[in-house]
Design an enzyme around this catalytic site. Sequence first.
Site, mmCIF file in Angstrom:
data_model
loop_
_atom_site.group_PDB
_atom_site.id
_atom_site.type_symbol
_atom_site.label_atom_id
_atom_site.label_comp_id
_atom_site.label_asym_id
_atom_site.label_seq_id
_atom_site.Cartn_x
_atom_site.Cartn_y
_atom_site.Cartn_z
ATOM 1 N N GLY A 270 0.844 -1.210 0.000
ATOM 2 C CA GLY A 270 0.000 0.000 0.000
ATOM 3 C C GLY A 270 0.870 1.248 0.000
ATOM 4 N N ASP B 188 -0.592 2.746 8.993
ATOM 5 C CA ASP B 188 -1.176 2.181 10.220
ATOM 6 C C ASP B 188 -0.238 2.196 11.426
ATOM 7 O OD1 ASP B 188 -3.481 1.610 8.832
ATOM 8 O OD2 ASP B 188 -2.922 -0.451 8.371
ATOM 9 N N VAL C 187 -8.999 8.490 1.781
ATOM 10 C CA VAL C 187 -8.622 9.885 2.091
ATOM 11 C C VAL C 187 -7.377 9.885 2.980
ATOM 12 C CG1 VAL C 187 -9.329 11.875 3.503
ATOM 13 C CG2 VAL C 187 -10.905 10.918 1.843
ATOM 14 N N HIS D 210 3.469 36.030 11.779
ATOM 15 C CA HIS D 210 2.671 35.414 12.844
ATOM 16 C C HIS D 210 1.742 34.299 12.380
ATOM 17 C CE1 HIS D 210 4.302 38.596 15.276
ATOM 18 N NE2 HIS D 210 3.804 38.000 16.340
#
Length: 804
Positions: free
Chosen positions: A49, A190, A323, A686
């Site tokens: 993967g 994972d 996703v 900032h």
Amino acid sequence: MASEGRESKPQSPKGKRPAPTKEVNSKEKKLFENLSGAGKAIGVLTSGGDAQGMNAAVRAVVRMGIYVGAKVYFIYEGYQGMVDGGNNIVEVNWECVSSILQVGGTVIGSARCQAFRTREGRLKAAYNLIQEGITNLCVIGGDGSLTGANLFREEWSGLLAELAQTGKIDKEAVKKYAYLNIVGMVGSIDNDFCGTDMTIGTDSALHRIIEVVDAIMTTAQSHQRTFVLEVMGRHCGYLALVSALACGADWVFIPEYPPEEGWEKQLCVKLSENRARKKRLNIIIVAEGAIDIHNKPISSEHVKDLVVKQLGYDTRVTILGHVQRGGTPSAFDRILASRMGVDAVLALLEGTPNTPACVVSLSGNQAVRLPLMECVHLTQEVQKAMDKRQFDEAVKLRGRSFENNLNTYKMLSQKKSDAELPKSNFNVAVMNVGAPAAGMNAAVRSAVRMGIIEGHKMLAVSNGFEGFSKGQIKEITWGAVGGWTGQGGSILGTKRTLPAMYLAKIAEQMRTHNINALLVIGGFEAYLGLLELLAAREKYEEFCVPMVMVPATVSNNVPGSDFSIGADTALNTITDTCDRIKQSASGTKRRVFIIETMGGYCGYLASMGGLSAGADIAYIFEEKFDIRELQANVEHLTEKMKTSIQRGLVLRNENCNENYTTDFIYQLYSEEGKGVFDCRKNVLGHMQQGGAPSPFDRNFGTKISAKAVQWISHKLKESYRKEEGKVFANTDDSVCLLGMRTRTLLFQPVAELKNQTDFVHRIPKEQWWLKLRPLMKILAKYKISYDVSDSGLFEHVPGINTEG
């Protein structure tokens, strides 16, 4: 950059170390420029993967390989490309990996390959590698991919003998290519591989999950909804667990920690209690591999149906799916992959026929090499423990940090009723000091809830020491800090003012509110503030109470800690901005960007931002530079720009040099680059302090604050004088800074940190990340010295029997 992942300390084996490097004398440095890759060919492939950061690893392997004089080859489509050969195995040059650092997935492709599982397929692969002279393989993938690589290595001599027998190669080739070196890097979102703190892609996947959770929270609060989120993790609950901690989820289901019998009722009670406390949304996170104690799956749909049926709540399911694998890699993953890629090449250069196949992994702040099959064995042991329903054992095997994450989550999420809570009769104040830093609010939330669990009355001080002196102090409850984890800035309010001018008023407020302990979450001013309160104990007895500081500043300049809350978020802001700035020049003529970062005198943001954004150079205060170096840098960039590379990136820390300002450097590069490239400048300002905190900062802030409050509880019991009915703590070790050192959270008396501090420039005297600076220059094609004395360490995985 180090990981805040598994904190399992590799142990040296008893008996002989199979070290691939010579023993390094403590006085002598081992410099990598003495290592040559001449005559060697390295093949790099990605398998299994995909994971964000794989391209950063590929880039690092290619550039480091070419840098040391080796030939480097892309092997497209993983093992399938190796079996098919031909155009799938291609020699690459420096520019081939330009502009891939920020790209998700893998540009060389990944594929599952049944053919490689057969000896016939491996025979074809061996033949194809020998055609190009490749005997060094760098494999980026999961445990299946790495196990396949190890089998290939073990069979190598037999495969060559067979090829010689059939006349495909001659005896000379058998001698010349006698052994195959394998080095692995773990790419897996994972974080399911034992032996490394973090796998490439995990941090980026957490970013995707938290982005979705933050977006869902706004819509859920509008409608009083319950959301069930399913995240990846078929065999490992790391993503679910850490994202639950980072967003303050009501419940999490993971394979390593199944819920007790009767969990359905407990879940419904928990959700209804939260609604009764006016909480407008409930979040439940489910790992795709979640199970109950009988090893039966718990699906997100099952959880949703339960909530709707039992409570009638408006409930939605969101399955994040792929996703989580997509998008641009986070700063952490880019730095991790770059470090691992460079070290993988070093490991290949030092490999011998007796060197076992190894995995380059992250252990705290250090890259180490571990025997590949030991890591695979331990990873398989986790699954075996779960199959046998030995879940406590599975959690332990995952490593100390997984266990700490789980324990922290359990403590902070399972609030007892007020009647069940202990009563300590101690008042603990919490405050923010210094500039705002993302993650401060997550730290305050964790401290408040842990304090309430421990039985203390928690008081919130607004607006730093100035607010303290004015009595801006009020009790803060469990519900008051709900939803704080994802908020940027400081909800309590924070100021840089030091306490020295307000000592009498602060002492009076401590007396008035009977404050027995103080937790300060902030930056360098917080550290100075605690030193001032410590010094004022002689005059004001009110300050003779336990005090602890948790570092929170984007500059990462607090002594006593390798990391500060907020620095990771700022680093991601810099990296994202640099990506956008580089993209803005896409399609235009050659352009160099001069970018100014924050950090005061500390060059952490500029250096690590440079490494993660692929900068050519980063100017910092800690490494002095002069006009000659500036000139050499311009010339180096000019030469690069005459090739196919079209963009250059130069970072400058705001206080690196009072004379060589951002304007000066911009004008110098503009003048010298005339006719070759033009220049643009950006001062990030900032925006580096703002925005939603990263998963790392939320998780780090949550865990470190919980630990700080537990320390306070211990010190309160220790320093309570029963006969006088008050707390009295007057030793140096009752005023501490809690920081992460290499891989351990340590309480260090602030008095002892004074000699480690450069007070003029507000930085620690020694900074661990300086040793990573050469990596950025190597990957930008500078010839530079790089100390690799630590890189050759070959260690063993804890829990593996190395004797016999």
